[in-house]
Design a protein around this motif. Structure first.
Motif, short mmCIF file in Angstrom:
data_model
loop_
_atom_site.label_atom_id
_atom_site.label_comp_id
_atom_site.label_asym_id
_atom_site.label_seq_id
_atom_site.Cartn_x
_atom_site.Cartn_y
_atom_site.Cartn_z
N MET A 150 0.82 -1.21 0.00
CA MET A 150 0.00 0.00 0.00
C MET A 150 0.85 1.26 0.00
N VAL A 151 2.02 1.20 0.63
CA VAL A 151 2.94 2.34 0.53
C VAL A 151 3.33 2.55 -0.92
N LEU A 152 3.65 1.46 -1.62
CA LEU A 152 4.00 1.57 -3.04
C LEU A 152 2.82 2.07 -3.86
N ARG A 153 1.63 1.58 -3.56
CA ARG A 153 0.43 1.95 -4.32
C ARG A 153 0.10 3.43 -4.19
N HIS A 154 0.33 4.00 -3.01
CA HIS A 154 -0.11 5.37 -2.76
C HIS A 154 1.05 6.37 -2.67
N VAL A 156 -8.76 -5.20 5.45
CA VAL A 156 -7.75 -4.62 4.57
C VAL A 156 -8.09 -3.18 4.21
N ARG A 157 -9.36 -2.87 4.08
CA ARG A 157 -9.75 -1.50 3.75
C ARG A 157 -9.34 -0.53 4.85
N GLU A 158 -9.47 -0.95 6.10
CA GLU A 158 -9.06 -0.09 7.20
C GLU A 158 -7.54 0.09 7.19
N LEU A 159 -6.81 -1.00 6.91
CA LEU A 159 -5.34 -0.90 6.83
C LEU A 159 -4.94 0.09 5.74
N GLU A 160 -5.63 0.05 4.61
CA GLU A 160 -5.29 0.99 3.54
C GLU A 160 -5.53 2.43 3.97
N ASN A 161 -6.61 2.67 4.70
CA ASN A 161 -6.87 4.02 5.23
C ASN A 161 -5.73 4.47 6.15
N VAL A 162 -5.31 3.58 7.03
CA VAL A 162 -4.25 3.91 8.00
C VAL A 162 -2.95 4.24 7.26
N ASP A 199 11.48 9.85 5.78
CA ASP A 199 11.59 8.61 5.03
C ASP A 199 11.16 7.39 5.82
N VAL A 200 10.61 7.60 7.04
CA VAL A 200 10.22 6.47 7.89
C VAL A 200 8.84 6.72 8.48
N ILE A 201 7.96 5.74 8.38
CA ILE A 201 6.65 5.80 9.03
C ILE A 201 6.83 5.26 10.44
N GLU A 202 6.57 6.12 11.42
CA GLU A 202 6.73 5.77 12.83
C GLU A 202 5.35 5.59 13.48
N PRO A 203 5.30 5.04 14.70
CA PRO A 203 4.01 4.86 15.38
C PRO A 203 3.18 6.13 15.47
N MET A 204 3.84 7.29 15.60
CA MET A 204 3.10 8.55 15.73
C MET A 204 2.30 8.89 14.46
N HIS A 205 2.65 8.27 13.35
CA HIS A 205 1.96 8.55 12.08
C HIS A 205 0.75 7.66 11.86
N LEU A 206 0.52 6.70 12.75
CA LEU A 206 -0.57 5.74 12.58
C LEU A 206 -1.82 6.21 13.29
N ILE A 207 -2.86 6.50 12.52
CA ILE A 207 -4.14 6.93 13.07
C ILE A 207 -5.20 5.92 12.64
N PHE A 208 -5.82 5.28 13.60
CA PHE A 208 -6.77 4.21 13.29
C PHE A 208 -8.19 4.76 13.20
#
Length: 416
Positions: free
Chosen positions: A286-290, A317-323, A334-343
């Motif tokens: 999903m990182v590659l896709r978006h 999977v749809r929720e994971l793509e949103n996140v 260049d790094v996705i850290e925990p602080m960037h994850l919003i559920f």
């Protein structure tokens, strides 16, 4: 499925990756087998000459980096052993494509292998599973792996259209056959002739239409609304359901004869929380896709992967793509850290695992290993991380997790 041709250096340095790609259905070729086919992909080690730049993935050991294919240039991927899960996810997405099925968990790999065998035949398939688990992606993969791949792939959601329109949309209609029919319509069955028709949410189809669908499947012909002459159709049907169709049959909401006609070969997709091994690979894809337009793909840190893997994923999977899309927006570096994850929603608190469960036992031994290694290294986190084969950041995360659970790991001796 295209073949992958790894160099001898890649087989030595990244054999686990090559094995993972083989498990996902790629044929592994060799430069010694003769001239590679036109669509073959190449895996070479950093420093080796790409045989065909636009179809070559360059692999290295070192700082984390993922550079996708662009403008005929080779893709590049570099990572250490501790980042193997995300590294393998990026590699698979790069060589397979970001919209292809993703499988890394053993059960998903078995499902993907089974679907490839099903694709080689022309039988009717029923895919059952919760909403958002990739049923349409799997159906499209079956179509693309079949002899019908050059024909149309037509998908219709049986729950998205009112009953009055669904019959005309499926079987077609003639001009003037009903109010508003100012022109004729061929319908989805005839539109999919020579290809595949996906009937999504088939459980929502009204009973009277189920009888007509059964006749089409049996006779391989349709009679448009207002017509009298049946027309032959050559269509493979794949049906999807997010409810137990057998239970719907027992409840009288679905015809038993249609169920058995559709369920010639049943497949089942599982909820994302039941296949945690897929989560790093899906996140990387999903990182590659978006990440269109980015020269370098943001890497997903081990701490972020742990949080993703631990989430309950009610939206699958749809929720994971949103996140992941939110994380890409919030991630400036260049790094996705925990602080960037919003559920989408806060996961419900999980019940404490009984003392004898496997996860609890593994965690106890993990904390003990960290405690013992810290003692051997006189409290040095740097040396401890090296000996345990993890990054300092991962070690800090483990220490924080231990503190949250009341585990005291040399509180007065731990140093940088």
């Amino acid at each position: 499925m295209r073949s992958i041709v790894p160099s001898a250096a890649v087989l030595r340095q990244k054999y686990a990756l090559v094995s993972a790609l083989r498990a996902q259905g790629f044929a592994i070729g060799s430069c010694e087998d003769g001239k590679p086919a036109a669509g073959d992909l190449f895996l070479v080690a950093d420093g080796e000459v790409p045989p065909a730049p636009a179809r070559t993935l360059i692999l290295g050991n070192g700082p984390r980096a993922a550079i996708p294919f662009t403008d005929g240039n080779p893709a590049r991927l570099s990572y250490e052993a501790e980042d193997a899960a995300i590294g393998a996810g990026f590699a698979s997405a790069m060589v397979r494509g970001p919209f292809e099925p993703v499988a890394a968990d053993p059960e998903s790999l078995a499902l993907l292998a089974l679907s490839e065998r099903v694709a080689a035949s022309d039988i009717t398939v029923l895919i059952n599973g919760p909403t958002g688990t990739g049923k349409e992606v799997l159906a499209r993969a079956i179509h693309m792996g079949s002899t019908r791949k050059d024909g149309p792939f037509v998908a219709i959601n049986c729950a998205a259209l009112p009953e009055s329109m669904l019959e005309a949309m499926l079987f077609g209609h003639q001009k003037g056959s009903f109010t508003g029919a100012s022109s004729g319509g061929q319908g989805f069955f005839r539109a999919a002739n020579g290809g595949t028709l996906l009937l999504d949410e088939i459980a929502e189809m009204p009973l009277n239409l189920q009888a007509k669908l059964l006749r089409v499947l049996q006779e391989r012909e349709v009679v448009p609304i207002g017509g009298t002459v049946p027309e032959k159709v050559d269509v493979r049907v794949i049906a999807c359901a997010n409810r137990d169709l057998h239970g719907e049959v027992e409840a009288g909401r679905f015809r038993a004869d249609l169920y058995y006609r559709l369920s010639v070969f049943p497949l089942s997709t599982k909820a994302l929380a039941e296949r945690p091994g897929d989560i790093p690979a899906l996140a990387a894809a999903m990182v590659l896709r978006h990440s269109a337009g980015r020269a370098t793909l943001p890497w997903i840190s081990n701490e972020a992967v742990e949080i993703l893997t631990d989430h309950s994923w009610p939206g699958n999977v749809r929720e994971l793509e949103n996140v992941i899309q939110r994380a890409l927006l919030l991630c400036a570096g260049d790094v996705i850290e925990p602080m960037h994850l919003i559920f989408d929603r806060t996961a419900p608190a999980r019940a404490e695992a009984p003392a004898g469960t496997l996860s609890n036992i593994v965690q106890i031994h993990e904390f003990q290993a960290i405690r013992d290694t810290l003692a051997e290294c006189n409290g040095s986190r740097i040396e401890t991380a090296k000996r345990l084969g993890i990054s300092e950041r991962t070690l800090r995360y483990r220490l924080a997790k231990a503190r949250e659970q009341g585990e005291q790991i040399m509180p007065m001796q731990v140093s940088a």
